[in-house]
Enzyme design. Structure first.
Site, mmCIF file in Angstrom:
data_model
loop_
_atom_site.group_PDB
_atom_site.id
_atom_site.type_symbol
_atom_site.label_atom_id
_atom_site.label_comp_id
_atom_site.label_asym_id
_atom_site.label_seq_id
_atom_site.Cartn_x
_atom_site.Cartn_y
_atom_site.Cartn_z
ATOM 1 N N ASP A 1 14.600 107.098 77.445
ATOM 2 C CA ASP A 1 13.508 106.141 77.273
ATOM 3 C C ASP A 1 13.719 105.079 78.348
ATOM 4 O O ASP A 1 14.667 104.286 78.265
ATOM 5 C CB ASP A 1 13.564 105.527 75.871
ATOM 6 C CG ASP A 1 12.423 104.540 75.632
ATOM 7 O OD1 ASP A 1 11.801 104.082 76.618
ATOM 8 O OD2 ASP A 1 12.156 104.218 74.460
ATOM 9 N N SER B 1 0.039 102.599 91.439
ATOM 10 C CA SER B 1 -1.314 103.121 91.176
ATOM 11 C C SER B 1 -2.252 102.419 92.144
ATOM 12 O O SER B 1 -1.976 101.300 92.601
ATOM 13 C CB SER B 1 -1.732 102.788 89.741
ATOM 14 O OG SER B 1 -3.127 102.988 89.587
ATOM 15 N N TYR C 1 -2.528 97.193 82.482
ATOM 16 C CA TYR C 1 -1.982 98.340 83.235
ATOM 17 C C TYR C 1 -1.966 98.032 84.738
ATOM 18 O O TYR C 1 -0.958 98.211 85.408
ATOM 19 C CB TYR C 1 -2.821 99.594 82.966
ATOM 20 C CG TYR C 1 -2.413 100.764 83.831
ATOM 21 C CD1 TYR C 1 -1.246 101.479 83.557
ATOM 22 C CD2 TYR C 1 -3.152 101.152 84.944
ATOM 23 C CE1 TYR C 1 -0.830 102.542 84.362
ATOM 24 C CE2 TYR C 1 -2.758 102.203 85.754
ATOM 25 C CZ TYR C 1 -1.603 102.898 85.456
ATOM 26 O OH TYR C 1 -1.193 103.944 86.261
ATOM 27 N N LYS D 1 1.278 97.637 87.363
ATOM 28 C CA LYS D 1 1.470 98.394 88.606
ATOM 29 C C LYS D 1 1.472 97.461 89.822
ATOM 30 O O LYS D 1 2.113 97.755 90.828
ATOM 31 C CB LYS D 1 0.379 99.465 88.731
ATOM 32 C CG LYS D 1 0.487 100.568 87.670
ATOM 33 C CD LYS D 1 1.808 101.317 87.748
ATOM 34 C CE LYS D 1 1.828 102.539 86.860
ATOM 35 N NZ LYS D 1 3.081 103.319 86.981
#
Ligand SMILES: NC(=O)c1ccc[n+]([C@@H]2O[C@H](COP(=O)([O-])OP(=O)(O)OC[C@H]3O[C@@H](n4cnc5c(N)ncnc54)[C@H](O)[C@@H]3O)[C@@H](O)[C@H]2O)c1
Length: 252
Positions: free
Chosen positions: A62, A142, A155, A159
């Protein structure tokens, strides 16, 4: 592009970009540590590599957890004697929603998985890369890091932090001959979409997205794998701090 006698760790190697990247490193001669929170997925990737004549182990990790990341680096060094390449790929999105509708848990999951994971990775892998006399780190950011869109703010910000960390750590580690780069992929129909609550793109949504891409398709895992393996290779020996768009020209 040869990775003979090199050892590559790939996180999130049980699916999508990570699985394709792990297989490509192995095909180029690297011993691969396929790590994922989903051990079944990591084992499938390692088994495919071994079946193709390569060398791989699967490790359950993890990436949010300090102990797991320490254990991953230790497992790689125990099995293969050191590490040369680390690909920080494990990551996920949050449900498509404006930021003010996200919960603290949504935010923390995305930042811990996508961003804090790289802190742990750098913390535990860098001393081992220094022992080897250098190496390469490739982070999966991304296109959203550079060109955020609505409904993915946390998100995209996670990134964006990956992109900034990539360049900052590249500057710190150059003196150790450790190069640090990132790829910035466009959307791809991997398991990632499920983490945003979209089970599958509708034909209409896919067509709309494709029409915005000059090369007229979405990203395939092989596109990302090819870019990552290049950035980790000797052919990229003078490249560090690069944020490489893998987007079919959409950013133009
Ligand atoms: N698919 C896209 O549209 C897209 C676009 C740009 C960037 N990305 C990024 O690419 C990376 C890979 O995503 P993908 O598209 O291959 O998706 P994917 O869901 O197919 O693969 C992600 C893998 O990460 C693993 N993972 C999730 N949480 C983890 C954790 N805490 N610890 C360890 N492993 C964990 C999952 O089990 C899965 O195997 C992610 O960082 C993602 O944000 C994806």
């Amino acid at each position: 592009m040869s990775f003979d006698n090199k050892v590559a760790i790939v996180t999130g190697a049980g699916s999508g970009f990570g699985a394709a990247t792990a297989r490509l490193f192995a095909a180029r001669g690297a011993a691969v540590v396929a790590s994922d929170i989903n051990l079944d997925g990591a084992e499938q990737t390692a088994a495919a590599i071994e079946q193709a004549g390569g060398s791989a182990i699967a490790v359950k990790t993890d990436v949010r957890r300090s102990e797991d990341m320490q254990a991953l680096i230790a497992a790689a060094c125990d099995r293969f004697g050191g590490i040369d390449v680390v690909v920080n790929n494990a990551g996920l999105g949050h449900r498509a929603a404006p930021m003010h509708e996200l919960s603290e848990a949504d935010y923390d999951l995305v930042f811990d998985t996508n961003t804090k994971s790289i802190f742990w990775s750098v913390k535990y892998a860098v001393p081992k890369l220094i022992e080897r006399g250098g190496g390469a780190i490739v982070n999966v950011a991304s296109i959203g890091a550079k060109r955020p869109r609505p409904l993915g703010a946390a998100y995209n910000a996670s990134k964006g932090a990956v992109a900034t960390m990539t360049r900052a750590v590249a500057a710190e580690l150059a003196r150790h001959k450790i190069r640090v780069n990132a790829v910035c992929p466009l959307a791809s129909e991997t398991g990632f979409f499920k983490t945003t609550g979209i089970e599958k793109l509708s034909d209409k949504a896919r067509e709309r997205m494709i029409n915005e891409v000059p090369l007229r398709r979405l990203t395939e895992p092989r596109d990302v794998a090819n870019a990552i393996v290049f950035l980790a290779s000797e052919q990229a020996e003078f490249l560090t701090g690069i944020l490489l768009d893998v987007d079919g020209g959409k950013g133009i």
